[in-house]
Design an enzyme around this catalytic site. Sequence first.
Site, PDB file in Angstrom:
ATOM      1  CG  ASP A 170     110.722  94.450 -13.553  1.00  0.00           C
ATOM      2  OD1 ASP A 170     111.238  95.535 -13.227  1.00  0.00           O
ATOM      3  OD2 ASP A 170     110.369  94.201 -14.718  1.00  0.00           O
TER       4      ASP A 170
ATOM      5  CE  LYS B 224     105.544  98.210 -20.364  1.00  0.00           C
ATOM      6  NZ  LYS B 224     106.885  97.676 -20.106  1.00  0.00           N
TER       7      LYS B 224
ATOM      8  CG  ASP C 133     112.909  96.754 -21.529  1.00  0.00           C
ATOM      9  OD1 ASP C 133     111.678  96.922 -21.419  1.00  0.00           O
ATOM     10  OD2 ASP C 133     113.712  96.920 -20.581  1.00  0.00           O
TER      11      ASP C 133
ATOM     12  CD  GLU D   9     108.097  94.333 -19.186  1.00  0.00           C
ATOM     13  OE1 GLU D   9     108.017  94.433 -17.941  1.00  0.00           O
ATOM     14  OE2 GLU D   9     107.649  95.178 -19.969  1.00  0.00           O
TER      15      GLU D   9
END
Length: 599
Positions: free
Chosen positions: A188, A72, A10, A165
């Site tokens: 999330d 990211k 992850d 994800e």
Amino acid sequence: MSGELILGIDLGTTNSAVGAVESGFPILLADEEGKRITPSAVWFGPDGGVEVGRKALRRRSGDPGRVVTSVKRLMGRRHGEEREFCVPMERAPDGSGGIRVLGRSPEEVSAEILKELKRIAEMRLERPAHKAVITVPAYFNDAQRAATKRAGELAGLEVVRILSEPTAAALAYGLDKLGERSRVAVYDLGGGTFDLSILEMQDGVFQVLSTRGDTRLGGDDLDAALARSVAAAHGIDFDTLDAGAHVRLIEEAERVKCRLSDEDSATFRAPFYDGSRSLEAEIPRGDFEARLKPYLDRTITCCRQALSDAGLKPEDLQAVILVGGSTRIPAVRRAVAEFFGREPDLSQHPDEAVALGATIQAGVLGGTLRQMVLLDVTPLSLGIETFGGLMNILIPRNTTIPCKAGEMFTNAAAGQASMRVRVLQGEREMARDNWELGKFEVPFEPAPKGQARVGVQFRIDENGILEVLARDVKTGTDTVVEIRNSAVDVDDEAVGKMVGESVDFAFEDMAERIFTEARLKAEELLPAVEMALASAGDLVQAPERQEIESAALEVRAALAAGQPNPLKAAVQRLDTATEALAAALVEKAMEAAMDRRLG
Ligand code: AMP
């Protein structure tokens, strides 16, 4: 179970984690400090030194300009697309329009995080790792996915799969077990981003039906909001503080925020946050929740939009799962439960679910974890066809695999030189109503009827592969056949149909089995009785002979009428009627043999 080592990773905006399947179990791997979560932070020292994770964060308050966080956000982006970042962004000198931070591309910075995760994994597993499954947000476009793959390669990892994800999270929560067409929401809320995805399970894989989110909404915003409000309440102008003081107040805000997930109140302590001043304040949970409200409302708006994009209502969902460290906040859980009208599934650590799901996928790809669609029990009974077209079960339905079972069979006719083994699967009494998985001939030494011995053994390994072994007991010759049609990978619908039919036809099936078994016995008994009566002479009295003849007549009549229970009863009567005669004949034969020997 052997297989190839593939890491599950992850690669998160705020935190990252790595896992692998060990002894058949997916586990996350901890660093030297025992932590399974590594902050996605990289410190680039002035003389080429690099530090990743907690070590990098520790450098942040003293050297904020050299610590890159949330890289990211820059993956696969072009210069100018992102306005704000923790360190200054530059345009790539190669004219590609790419971004550089501290002289590096976002892929190169991400590669440092991946190298650290690879190092942790290799240290824990004590062997090199060359491959990985890496997760990306569902909304990542091709350029962002390609950049993630390149980062993996720069870190020395072949990226065998880029996994979304929410799908990874759904795997970790075991939602693949909910069955076809089940729909789930994955909420999330991480450190820097929020997204809500609606997934549907189809043909064994999850499809993302819709996804909505906010790439500028996460736990970091809550930290900043809390730090700001505490500062304001103490007459401090947050915006005029230097970068080091900012970092100190925000880090303390995060600590307080996390405490408030478990406690009703927490103390905010920032001694000498700007070198001279100190700050201490008691923060009740309610105060923090009031700051939180506008952010929560924004997430719920996304939930509403994603559901509407998918054309669904909250009641159409079978589960709601939470992902991301910020979903540990009780107020977040309450808001989610209220909107979806159901309690979210809390069975997994929300900040580990994505890495765990990536690890599960990696295990499946590497062959170290059984395919999720495979069951670990036999869905239907397995057996072979025997005399009269009957199903002879060797391994019953719902037997845990791996397993093995065997039985001895004999020849139906004298002089027979081979036996056909038909491997069957199903719940019906007659072979023809079950499915044929395969068939083969087993040669054996010719012998009188019922004298050859052939042992048949079924073995199902942990991969669900059925191997059938047939042995001519006399010669010890084995015939081994691997059945290609999988014995365990049968779709649920077909299993349901087979089991349903076995219930629907239970009476008919049983009647046919009884009839067939009785017929086989009758066909053996009738000629034997005829011969016995012919050779019995005065060994049998008139009433006994009458009883035997009438019983034999009844058997023939029941056979002709095709009636299972009368046939079974008649065969039994004939068997009983001939008992005395059979015994007398055996005695006579023995006497004759003795006479021969003595004579
Ligand atoms: P993630 O990106 O999923 O690793 O989530 C990181 C975010 O979760 C950070 O903003 C953390 O401050 C936040 N977080 C972690 N644990 C807790 C907690 N117990 N209560 C509130 N927020 C938390």
